[in-house]
Design a protein around this motif. Structure first.
Motif, PDB file in Angstrom:
ATOM      1  N   THR A 188       0.839  -1.213   0.000  1.00  0.00           N
ATOM      2  CA  THR A 188       0.000   0.000   0.000  1.00  0.00           C
ATOM      3  C   THR A 188       0.863   1.248   0.000  1.00  0.00           C
ATOM      4  N   ARG A 190       3.976   1.500  -1.025  1.00  0.00           N
ATOM      5  CA  ARG A 190       4.684   1.620  -2.304  1.00  0.00           C
ATOM      6  C   ARG A 190       3.784   2.244  -3.365  1.00  0.00           C
ATOM      7  N   ARG A 191       2.538   1.787  -3.440  1.00  0.00           N
ATOM      8  CA  ARG A 191       1.629   2.325  -4.460  1.00  0.00           C
ATOM      9  C   ARG A 191       1.329   3.803  -4.200  1.00  0.00           C
ATOM     10  N   SER A 195       2.449   6.947  -6.596  1.00  0.00           N
ATOM     11  CA  SER A 195       1.439   7.856  -7.165  1.00  0.00           C
ATOM     12  C   SER A 195       1.693   9.287  -6.728  1.00  0.00           C
ATOM     13  N   GLU A 215      -7.529   8.288  -4.565  1.00  0.00           N
ATOM     14  CA  GLU A 215      -6.767   7.046  -4.555  1.00  0.00           C
ATOM     15  C   GLU A 215      -6.444   6.627  -3.112  1.00  0.00           C
ATOM     16  N   GLU A 219      -7.577   3.148  -1.260  1.00  0.00           N
ATOM     17  CA  GLU A 219      -6.642   2.258  -0.558  1.00  0.00           C
ATOM     18  C   GLU A 219      -7.065   2.056   0.898  1.00  0.00           C
TER      19      GLU A 219
END
Length: 590
Positions: A188, A190-191, A195, A215, A219
């Motif tokens: 989570t 890392r994403r 972004s 976003e 998450e």
């Protein structure tokens, strides 16, 4: 929940166990039928021809035929006890029938003896009838207690299996999810970091920040859903059995009879005959002799026999009590030398009585062990599920709280800045630094405040986790006003409330296999937390207005309220529930 009365020690506990066995609906059964035939046709036969060998053999025929007649007379009671729904009605029917049959037996034996052999039986009606009643009550009671307690043990184990199956399935799920939490949070982060960096690498405007905030929200919802799954009921993964012991053999079941139990029952059954034949003095001497024989045999059973389960234990047990029976025979013939074959009754009655009492003792012990084991296993299973679910869900809710309050909060600030003009390098750097700090905290130690912020699912802490764990077994309704929620902020009060609820749920599942329960919290005028847990069930009638039934917890009572059994406990709190904080101003209901 059904709280069974009479589990305590003392005369009241013994009477309650006896009454439950008498009224369970199987007082007359194949075992009592077989043993009563032995009693009527072998041990307690009428006296013919001065109790000679010929007279004994003739008496065996009379006693056997009389048994069949009496069994036929008792058949209506046998059918009735299996159809009557009232325990009191069953008890009255079976006991009245037993006493009547025992009283009828004496004149019936006399009639049959005259009809078959042309001679009547000897002995006064009163002592013989009393002996029959005492012997019948003792025999049927011991057998019914053994069967009732073995049945109670099976029922408790079955309820325990049904309750443990979903808990174990849920524990497996929580354990697997707990093992994956770190990787889920790392992915989570890392994403979201990738972004964010991609957003900051381009000109920043209100729309791009809003998209990034959306976003983050997605998450956080994914993490929240995963946290919910960790505490959701899971179907059993397969058949669950708590029976880990091998099938219990006769050797396992032969416990030492309680001290003096054999002597007391035999003395009561033979007292009228002893007084009639030898007077009160002889009866008193005989009773003392029985006590000494019982103590000797009891000591030998406890000290000299192999341990339960050993192959030679049944034979050794039988030998000890056959010798005790022989000692009783010798004493009877010395004290009453003219009683003939009647004096040999002890050779069969004493070892037979010892075996029946031994099995009855084992049944009581096994039922109590099953009850204690079920209480321990259920409570421990609920605690394990609560602990493992917390390992799987708390870090996720902690992360959700940080995403909501930390990352999304920073997005709001940056979006406001971008709505006016392009954010400055300083403002972008500040946003990056604050979100990096949030990402770092997201994988750090769990903070209860963040867990609170990331949870929307009823009570938190020990009580919340226990209720969540038990929802694998029970459909639980939970209600708490704001001041009670504040009282739970005291960790000690929270832990005690969890223990109270666990006790109530264990009783509900163990005794009646309940499928639903209600938990309500309130705060008394004295500032104490009142925990009330209710589930469908019935208290014994004698206990419905008593307090403390079925629990040793202080300031706790179990009462009947309509169709529910209610456990109510008053817990002192150290925090002040009169001024709830802003986060606890509404009643919690789940």
């Amino acid at each position: 929940m059904t709280i069974e009365g009479g589990r305590g020690s003392g005369l009241g506990g013994v009477v309650a166990i006896w009454w439950r066995a008498v009224t369970d609906g199987a007082f007359y059964n194949r075992w009592s039928a077989f043993l009563s035939f032995v009693l009527a046709a072998v041990v307690g036969v009428p006296t013919l021809h001065g109790a000679s060998v010929e007279g004994y053999l003739q008496a065996v025929v009379v006693g056997g035929l009389a048994w069949f007649v009496l069994a036929a007379l008792a058949m209506p009671a046998v059918f009735a006890e299996r159809r009557l729904r009232s325990r009191w009605a069953r008890g009255v029917v079976v006991l009245t029938t037993l006493v009547a049959v025992c009283i009828i037996r004496t004149p019936l034996n006399d009639v049959l003896s005259i009809w078959i052999w042309g001679i009547g039986t000897t002995g006064a009606f009163g002592p013989r009838a009393v002996t029959n009643v005492i012997s019948g009550l003792a025999l049927f009671s011991l057998v019914s207690i053994a069967l009732s307690e073995y049945g109670r043990r099976r029922a408790i184990n079955a309820r325990l299996e049904r309750a443990l199956a979903p808990m174990r399935a849920r524990l497996e799920r929580a354990h697997a999810q707990a093992a994956e939490v770190d990787e889920v949070l790392a992915a989570t982060v890392r994403r979201l970091r990738a972004s964010r960096d991609a957003m900051l690498a381009r000109p920043v405007d209100f729309e791009t920040v809003r998209n990034y905030a959306e976003e983050v929200r997605r998450e956080s919802h994914l993490l929240e859903a995963r946290a919910d799954a960790a505490v959701a009921s899971a179907p059993p993964s397969g058949p669950v059995s708590i029976v880990t012991e091998k099938r219990r053999s006769v050797s396992d079941r032969l416990m030492a009879p309680p001290w003096l139990s054999v002597a007391l029952i035999y003395a009561l059954a033979t007292l009228p005959f002893s007084i009639m034949q030898g007077g009160i003095a002889i009866a008193a001497v005989g009773f003392v002799g029985l006590v000494l024989i019982d103590l000797t045999a009891g000591l030998a059973t406890r000290r000299l026999l192999p341990a339960p389960g050993a192959p030679w234990r049944p034979l050794s047990f039988l030998l000890v009590w056959v010798l005790a029976g022989g000692a009783v025979v010798a004493m009877s013939l010395v004290l009453l030398p003219t009683i003939g074959m009647v004096g040999l009754v002890g050779s069969i009655a004493i070892p037979g009585l010892a075996i029946v009492i031994s099995v009855c003792t084992d049944a009581l012990r096994e039922a109590n062990r099953a009850a204690a084991r079920s209480q321990s296993l259920l409570a421990q299973a609920a605690q394990d599920v609560a602990t493992e679910s917390a390992r799987a869900s708390d870090p996720l809710r902690h992360a959700v709280g940080i995403l909501h309050g930390g990352v999304q909060g920073q997005c709001v600030i940056l979006a406001a800045q971008a709505d006016e003009q392009q954010p400055t390098a300083s403002e972008v750097a500040h946003f990056r630094a604050r979100t990096d700090a949030a990402f770092y905290r997201l994988r750090g130690p769990v903070n209860e405040q963040e867990v609170d912020r990331g949870s929307r699912h009823g009570p938190l802490g020990s009580l919340g986790r226990v209720i969540s764990a038990w929802r694998a077994v029970l459909d639980i309704s939970y209600t708490a006003p704001a001041e009670a929620t504040v009282a739970l902020s005291d960790p000690e009060t929270d832990a005690r409330a969890a223990e109270v609820v666990t006790e109530a749920f264990v009783n509900a599942v163990k005794h009646s296999g309940a499928r639903e329960a209600t938990v309500r919290l309130s705060v008394s005028t004295e500032g104490n937390l009142v925990v009330t847990a209710a589930s469908p069930g019935t208290l014994p009638a004698a206990d419905r207005r008593a307090s403390g039934i079925g629990t040793r917890r202080r300031n706790t009572r179990i009462i009947q309220v309509g169709a529910d059994v209610v456990l109510e406990s008053v817990l002192p709190v150290t925090s002040d529930p009169t001024e709830p904080p802003a986060s606890a101003t509404q009643e919690v209901t789940s």
